[in-house]
Design a protein around this motif. Structure first.
Motif, PDB file in Angstrom:
ATOM      1  N   ILE A 213     -75.830 -14.055 -38.880  1.00 48.97           N
ATOM      2  CA  ILE A 213     -77.083 -13.788 -38.174  1.00 48.97           C
ATOM      3  C   ILE A 213     -77.439 -12.317 -38.345  1.00 48.97           C
ATOM      4  CG2 ILE A 213     -78.220 -13.704 -35.922  1.00 48.97           C
ATOM      5  CD1 ILE A 213     -77.777 -16.544 -36.865  1.00 48.97           C
ATOM      6  N   GLY A 214     -78.622 -12.059 -38.876  1.00 51.98           N
ATOM      7  CA  GLY A 214     -79.087 -10.693 -39.078  1.00 51.98           C
ATOM      8  C   GLY A 214     -79.870 -10.192 -37.872  1.00 51.98           C
ATOM      9  N   VAL A 215     -79.463  -9.048 -37.352  1.00 46.93           N
ATOM     10  CA  VAL A 215     -80.133  -8.427 -36.207  1.00 46.93           C
ATOM     11  C   VAL A 215     -80.761  -7.117 -36.670  1.00 46.93           C
ATOM     12  CG1 VAL A 215     -79.823  -7.416 -33.912  1.00 46.93           C
ATOM     13  CG2 VAL A 215     -78.600  -9.511 -34.533  1.00 46.93           C
ATOM     14  N   THR A 216     -82.029  -6.931 -36.338  1.00 50.20           N
ATOM     15  CA  THR A 216     -82.794  -5.755 -36.761  1.00 50.20           C
ATOM     16  C   THR A 216     -83.075  -4.833 -35.584  1.00 50.20           C
ATOM     17  OG1 THR A 216     -84.937  -6.772 -36.314  1.00 50.20           O
ATOM     18  CG2 THR A 216     -83.959  -7.206 -38.481  1.00 50.20           C
ATOM     19  N   GLY A 217     -83.941  -3.848 -35.838  1.00 48.41           N
ATOM     20  CA  GLY A 217     -84.370  -2.930 -34.792  1.00 48.41           C
ATOM     21  C   GLY A 217     -85.054  -3.609 -33.637  1.00 48.41           C
ATOM     22  N   LEU A 218     -85.438  -4.866 -33.802  1.00 48.72           N
ATOM     23  CA  LEU A 218     -86.039  -5.627 -32.705  1.00 48.72           C
ATOM     24  C   LEU A 218     -85.134  -5.640 -31.477  1.00 48.72           C
ATOM     25  CD1 LEU A 218     -88.532  -7.382 -32.011  1.00 48.72           C
ATOM     26  CD2 LEU A 218     -87.304  -9.354 -32.934  1.00 48.72           C
ATOM     27  N   VAL A 219     -83.829  -5.557 -31.695  1.00 54.31           N
ATOM     28  CA  VAL A 219     -82.880  -5.603 -30.581  1.00 54.31           C
ATOM     29  C   VAL A 219     -83.038  -4.398 -29.648  1.00 54.31           C
ATOM     30  CG1 VAL A 219     -80.973  -4.344 -31.692  1.00 54.31           C
ATOM     31  CG2 VAL A 219     -80.468  -6.179 -30.063  1.00 54.31           C
ATOM     32  N   THR A 220     -83.681  -3.340 -30.125  1.00 55.41           N
ATOM     33  CA  THR A 220     -83.876  -2.145 -29.291  1.00 55.41           C
ATOM     34  C   THR A 220     -85.154  -2.210 -28.465  1.00 55.41           C
ATOM     35  OG1 THR A 220     -85.149  -0.870 -30.945  1.00 55.41           O
ATOM     36  CG2 THR A 220     -82.734  -0.770 -31.080  1.00 55.41           C
ATOM     37  N   PHE A 221     -85.975  -3.247 -28.674  1.00 57.48           N
ATOM     38  CA  PHE A 221     -87.254  -3.350 -27.967  1.00 57.48           C
ATOM     39  C   PHE A 221     -87.029  -3.974 -26.589  1.00 57.48           C
ATOM     40  CE2 PHE A 221     -89.984  -3.815 -32.088  1.00 57.48           C
ATOM     41  CZ  PHE A 221     -89.454  -2.622 -32.561  1.00 57.48           C
ATOM     42  N   GLY A 222     -87.700  -3.446 -25.591  1.00 65.84           N
ATOM     43  CA  GLY A 222     -87.527  -3.922 -24.228  1.00 65.84           C
ATOM     44  C   GLY A 222     -87.929  -5.363 -24.021  1.00 65.84           C
ATOM     45  N   THR A 223     -88.815  -5.884 -24.864  1.00 64.67           N
ATOM     46  CA  THR A 223     -89.316  -7.250 -24.705  1.00 64.67           C
ATOM     47  C   THR A 223     -88.461  -8.293 -25.425  1.00 64.67           C
ATOM     48  OG1 THR A 223     -90.760  -6.903 -26.623  1.00 64.67           O
ATOM     49  CG2 THR A 223     -91.709  -6.483 -24.445  1.00 64.67           C
ATOM     50  N   ALA A 224     -87.462  -7.856 -26.181  1.00 63.45           N
ATOM     51  CA  ALA A 224     -86.715  -8.769 -27.057  1.00 63.45           C
ATOM     52  C   ALA A 224     -85.475  -9.314 -26.364  1.00 63.45           C
ATOM     53  CB  ALA A 224     -86.356  -8.060 -28.355  1.00 63.45           C
ATOM     54  N   SER A 225     -85.660  -9.987 -25.252  1.00 66.71           N
ATOM     55  CA  SER A 225     -84.506 -10.479 -24.491  1.00 66.71           C
ATOM     56  C   SER A 225     -83.706 -11.521 -25.271  1.00 66.71           C
ATOM     57  CB  SER A 225     -84.967 -11.052 -23.148  1.00 66.71           C
ATOM     58  OG  SER A 225     -85.917 -12.081 -23.336  1.00 66.71           O
TER      59      SER A 225
ATOM     60  N   SER B 286     -86.411   2.857 -41.894  1.00 63.21           N
ATOM     61  CA  SER B 286     -85.777   3.033 -43.201  1.00 63.21           C
ATOM     62  C   SER B 286     -84.391   2.401 -43.130  1.00 63.21           C
ATOM     63  CB  SER B 286     -85.656   4.513 -43.551  1.00 63.21           C
ATOM     64  OG  SER B 286     -84.696   5.133 -42.718  1.00 63.21           O
ATOM     65  N   PRO B 287     -83.777   2.069 -44.268  1.00 66.76           N
ATOM     66  CA  PRO B 287     -82.444   1.462 -44.227  1.00 66.76           C
ATOM     67  C   PRO B 287     -81.422   2.281 -43.463  1.00 66.76           C
ATOM     68  CG  PRO B 287     -83.403   1.197 -46.400  1.00 66.76           C
ATOM     69  CD  PRO B 287     -84.343   2.093 -45.634  1.00 66.76           C
ATOM     70  N   ALA B 288     -81.559   3.615 -43.491  1.00 68.18           N
ATOM     71  CA  ALA B 288     -80.603   4.463 -42.781  1.00 68.18           C
ATOM     72  C   ALA B 288     -80.601   4.204 -41.280  1.00 68.18           C
ATOM     73  CB  ALA B 288     -80.914   5.936 -43.051  1.00 68.18           C
ATOM     74  N   MET B 289     -81.685   3.641 -40.755  1.00 67.73           N
ATOM     75  CA  MET B 289     -81.786   3.403 -39.318  1.00 67.73           C
ATOM     76  C   MET B 289     -80.975   2.198 -38.862  1.00 67.73           C
ATOM     77  SD  MET B 289     -85.741   4.415 -38.535  1.00 67.73           S
ATOM     78  CE  MET B 289     -86.300   6.107 -38.826  1.00 67.73           C
ATOM     79  N   GLY B 290     -80.277   1.555 -39.782  1.00 69.58           N
ATOM     80  CA  GLY B 290     -79.352   0.510 -39.376  1.00 69.58           C
ATOM     81  C   GLY B 290     -78.306   1.025 -38.398  1.00 69.58           C
ATOM     82  N   LEU B 291     -78.030   2.317 -38.468  1.00 64.67           N
ATOM     83  CA  LEU B 291     -77.065   2.916 -37.545  1.00 64.67           C
ATOM     84  C   LEU B 291     -77.540   2.801 -36.102  1.00 64.67           C
ATOM     85  CD1 LEU B 291     -74.411   4.446 -37.244  1.00 64.67           C
ATOM     86  CD2 LEU B 291     -75.693   6.580 -37.499  1.00 64.67           C
ATOM     87  N   TRP B 292     -78.847   2.928 -35.873  1.00 68.41           N
ATOM     88  CA  TRP B 292     -79.381   2.820 -34.513  1.00 68.41           C
ATOM     89  C   TRP B 292     -79.315   1.368 -34.030  1.00 68.41           C
ATOM     90  CZ3 TRP B 292     -78.676   7.471 -33.999  1.00 68.41           C
ATOM     91  CH2 TRP B 292     -79.231   8.447 -34.820  1.00 68.41           C
ATOM     92  N   VAL B 293     -79.488   0.438 -34.954  1.00 70.83           N
ATOM     93  CA  VAL B 293     -79.328  -0.978 -34.601  1.00 70.83           C
ATOM     94  C   VAL B 293     -77.873  -1.241 -34.181  1.00 70.83           C
ATOM     95  CG1 VAL B 293     -79.509  -3.357 -35.422  1.00 70.83           C
ATOM     96  CG2 VAL B 293     -81.165  -1.648 -36.201  1.00 70.83           C
ATOM     97  N   ALA B 294     -76.945  -0.734 -34.964  1.00 64.14           N
ATOM     98  CA  ALA B 294     -75.526  -0.900 -34.642  1.00 64.14           C
ATOM     99  C   ALA B 294     -75.181  -0.272 -33.294  1.00 64.14           C
ATOM    100  CB  ALA B 294     -74.668  -0.284 -35.739  1.00 64.14           C
TER     101      ALA B 294
END
Length: 222
Positions: free
Chosen positions: A134-146, A186-194
């Motif tokens: 399962i791929g998780v993106t920056g969407l996980v950081t959004f307040g609405t993405a419960s 950018s791809p480097a922002m995967g760190l913020w997702v992690a």
């Protein structure tokens, strides 16, 4: 063009027809994709799938049928070429799952890209396909993405991949660290997702990064 890009060290590719472009499916596109996916640094076929998202694409019955036809054709070629799937399915998770169940062997490798569905649906797919991630993106950081945060919390860590879907869905926590960061992802922002996933799961960031790196190797062989 992709030959030049894939000649770079540390760069691999995946090629497919996005469901938004299903109307473009033709013998010429089919041949081009087969040729691209034959490249030695092509590690998967996709993204491909279905998109019923309102405001993102036309969802008339005719267009949905075109999406399904293009999806089925690409599954056929990916299986023949022994390429993992990269799946796009927005608002169409169960339809995509049913098609894959009918056409793909249970042990096929599948990356469900930018997952935004429910945990219950994700779990059904993970149970059926033991080599699905399962791929998780920056969407996980959004307040609405419960829903996405629930998936990030519950998915087994060994079945998780981190993405950015750049240039879309820039992680909101990137701005907290760097006010001058670019407006697009950018791809480097995967760190913020992690980092957000580690926060949600209450584990160390290194634990997420180390396991996801293993998952990438298991999924793509790189």
């Amino acid at each position: 063009m992709y030959d030049e890009i894939l000649s770079e060290d540390g760069v691999w590719g995946a090629f497919g027809l996005h469901p938004h472009n299903a109307k473009m499916w033709s013998p010429e596109i089919e041949k081009d994709l087969i040729r691209a996916c034959s490249h030695p640094k092509c590690v998967a076929w996709g993204e491909m799938g279905l998109d019923y998202g309102k405001g993102y694409t036309e969802t008339s019955p005719d267009v949905i049928e075109m999406q399904k036809d293009a999806f089925l054709a690409q599954i056929k070629h990916a299986l023949k070429m022994k390429k993992p799937f990269v799946i796009h399915a927005r608002g169409a998770e169960m339809d995509a799952f049913e098609i894959m169940k009918a056409k793909a062997p249970k042990d096929h490798k599948i990356h469900f890209h930018c997952y935004s569905g429910s945990w219950n649906t994700a779990w059904k797919m993970l149970e059926h396909f033991p080599n699905m991630y399962i791929g998780v993106t920056g969407l996980v950081t959004f307040g609405t993405a419960s829903d996405v945060r629930e998936v990030a919390r519950k998915v087994p860590l060994e079945r998780l991949l981190i993405e950015t879907d750049a240039p879309y869905m820039k992680p909101s926590n990137a701005n907290l660290v760097d006010q001058d960061s670019p407006r697009s992802a950018s791809p480097a922002m995967g760190l913020w997702v992690a980092a957000k996933i580690a926060e949600i799961r209450r584990i160390e960031l290194d634990d997420v990064l180390i396991q996801v790196r293993k998952n990438v190797t298991n999924m793509y062989g790189i």
